[in-house]
Design a protein around this motif. Sequence first.
Motif, mmCIF file in Angstrom:
data_model
loop_
_atom_site.group_PDB
_atom_site.id
_atom_site.type_symbol
_atom_site.label_atom_id
_atom_site.label_comp_id
_atom_site.label_asym_id
_atom_site.label_seq_id
_atom_site.Cartn_x
_atom_site.Cartn_y
_atom_site.Cartn_z
ATOM 1 N N GLY A 1 0.833 -1.198 0.000
ATOM 2 C CA GLY A 1 0.000 0.000 0.000
ATOM 3 C C GLY A 1 0.864 1.243 0.000
ATOM 4 O O GLY A 1 1.907 1.285 0.674
ATOM 5 N N TRP A 2 0.438 2.263 -0.728
ATOM 6 C CA TRP A 2 1.247 3.461 -0.923
ATOM 7 C C TRP A 2 1.640 4.116 0.403
ATOM 8 O O TRP A 2 2.803 4.447 0.632
ATOM 9 C CB TRP A 2 0.493 4.452 -1.797
ATOM 10 C CG TRP A 2 1.225 5.740 -2.013
ATOM 11 C CD1 TRP A 2 0.970 6.952 -1.450
ATOM 12 C CD2 TRP A 2 2.374 5.931 -2.854
ATOM 13 N NE1 TRP A 2 1.865 7.896 -1.885
ATOM 14 C CE2 TRP A 2 2.740 7.299 -2.749
ATOM 15 C CE3 TRP A 2 3.125 5.092 -3.673
ATOM 16 C CZ2 TRP A 2 3.822 7.838 -3.441
ATOM 17 C CZ3 TRP A 2 4.204 5.631 -4.365
ATOM 18 C CH2 TRP A 2 4.537 6.977 -4.254
ATOM 19 N N ASP A 3 0.691 4.299 1.282
ATOM 20 C CA ASP A 3 0.960 5.011 2.527
ATOM 21 C C ASP A 3 1.815 4.210 3.505
ATOM 22 O O ASP A 3 2.407 4.789 4.427
ATOM 23 C CB ASP A 3 -0.356 5.390 3.215
ATOM 24 C CG ASP A 3 -1.126 6.455 2.444
ATOM 25 O OD1 ASP A 3 -0.477 7.252 1.735
ATOM 26 O OD2 ASP A 3 -2.368 6.471 2.536
ATOM 27 N N GLU A 4 1.870 2.907 3.315
ATOM 28 C CA GLU A 4 2.613 2.054 4.245
ATOM 29 C C GLU A 4 4.093 1.928 3.897
ATOM 30 O O GLU A 4 4.896 1.470 4.710
ATOM 31 C CB GLU A 4 1.988 0.654 4.293
ATOM 32 C CG GLU A 4 0.527 0.639 4.704
ATOM 33 C CD GLU A 4 0.307 1.306 6.047
ATOM 34 O OE1 GLU A 4 1.114 1.056 6.964
ATOM 35 O OE2 GLU A 4 -0.657 2.084 6.174
ATOM 36 N N VAL A 5 4.456 2.318 2.694
ATOM 37 C CA VAL A 5 5.842 2.147 2.245
ATOM 38 C C VAL A 5 6.668 3.364 2.649
ATOM 39 O O VAL A 5 6.253 4.509 2.427
ATOM 40 C CB VAL A 5 5.910 1.955 0.724
ATOM 41 C CG1 VAL A 5 7.365 1.857 0.257
ATOM 42 C CG2 VAL A 5 5.148 0.716 0.310
ATOM 43 N N THR A 6 7.827 3.113 3.233
ATOM 44 C CA THR A 6 8.726 4.194 3.627
ATOM 45 C C THR A 6 9.988 4.171 2.773
ATOM 46 O O THR A 6 10.309 3.160 2.121
ATOM 47 C CB THR A 6 9.130 4.051 5.101
ATOM 48 O OG1 THR A 6 9.919 2.855 5.255
ATOM 49 C CG2 THR A 6 7.902 3.973 6.000
ATOM 50 N N VAL A 7 10.691 5.285 2.807
ATOM 51 C CA VAL A 7 11.984 5.350 2.116
ATOM 52 C C VAL A 7 12.920 4.290 2.668
ATOM 53 O O VAL A 7 13.686 3.661 1.919
ATOM 54 C CB VAL A 7 12.590 6.761 2.273
ATOM 55 C CG1 VAL A 7 14.055 6.769 1.826
ATOM 56 C CG2 VAL A 7 11.788 7.772 1.470
ATOM 57 N N GLU A 8 12.847 4.067 3.976
ATOM 58 C CA GLU A 8 13.693 3.051 4.602
ATOM 59 C C GLU A 8 13.384 1.659 4.034
ATOM 60 O O GLU A 8 14.311 0.863 3.789
ATOM 61 C CB GLU A 8 13.483 3.060 6.120
ATOM 62 C CG GLU A 8 14.027 4.297 6.828
ATOM 63 C CD GLU A 8 13.163 5.532 6.639
ATOM 64 O OE1 GLU A 8 13.654 6.649 6.914
ATOM 65 O OE2 GLU A 8 11.988 5.394 6.205
ATOM 66 N N ASP A 9 12.107 1.364 3.811
ATOM 67 C CA ASP A 9 11.720 0.078 3.221
ATOM 68 C C ASP A 9 12.334 -0.091 1.833
ATOM 69 O O ASP A 9 12.847 -1.157 1.484
ATOM 70 C CB ASP A 9 10.200 -0.022 3.094
ATOM 71 C CG ASP A 9 9.480 -0.064 4.433
ATOM 72 O OD1 ASP A 9 10.095 -0.531 5.415
ATOM 73 O OD2 ASP A 9 8.317 0.371 4.485
ATOM 74 N N ILE A 10 12.233 0.964 1.057
ATOM 75 C CA ILE A 10 12.709 0.902 -0.335
ATOM 76 C C ILE A 10 14.218 0.723 -0.372
ATOM 77 O O ILE A 10 14.740 -0.126 -1.111
ATOM 78 C CB ILE A 10 12.294 2.182 -1.087
ATOM 79 C CG1 ILE A 10 10.773 2.317 -1.106
ATOM 80 C CG2 ILE A 10 12.854 2.162 -2.507
ATOM 81 C CD1 ILE A 10 10.290 3.703 -1.478
#
Length: 213
Positions: free
Chosen positions: A32-41
């Motif tokens: 989900g868009w809102d759940e993804v963070t820069v740290e995740d990526i």
Amino acid sequence: MDDAEPGLRERKKRETRLALSLATIRLAVDKGWDEVTVEDIAAAVGVSDRTFRNYFGSKAEAVASRHLDRMREIARQVRARPADEPLWESLTASVLGGFGLGQDDSGAQAGRAADTRWAETIGQILAEPAVRGAVLEADALAQRELAAAVAARIGADATLNLYPKLVAAVVGAACAVATEQSLATRPPEPISDVLRCALTQVAAGLPVPTTGS
């Protein structure tokens, strides 16, 4: 060695940029868009958060980067097509090539688009205001590059001649509409089919379709 190193560095930068863009899209679809963070990526690609920010100012820019890369590839292929090939044949082949599709097959992307959940989620991501804004900015740059490629092909001045700019704008719009149409149909229609249809109609001057067609 000195000549080779800059080329290697630039290739690795492109590869990292692409990996970050694709990881952003993949994680947004999965979580989900809102759940993804820069740290995740960054973690998914195996780089630091700072590295992500060296390439992109936001998740939206990372998504739009894929669009920009694709449109730049279309422009590159237009320049590389046979000089005696009709312009719209070259454009159609280049668009399909830019989307990673062949003239005679739907390719991996078309098969992936058959996944209804994937199509719905991609549509939602592209509808995010930040993503829409970033894609519009990327598209403006991409259209200038495509207009220059078209101008070079027909021997025109890209700055003064209206035609290359019109062609670039129409091709960009056709790609956007075809992508939206492919994602909106249920089951999702292969993007290759929709792109061919869109560009064929544009090249024919957008004749009014007969009833029921």
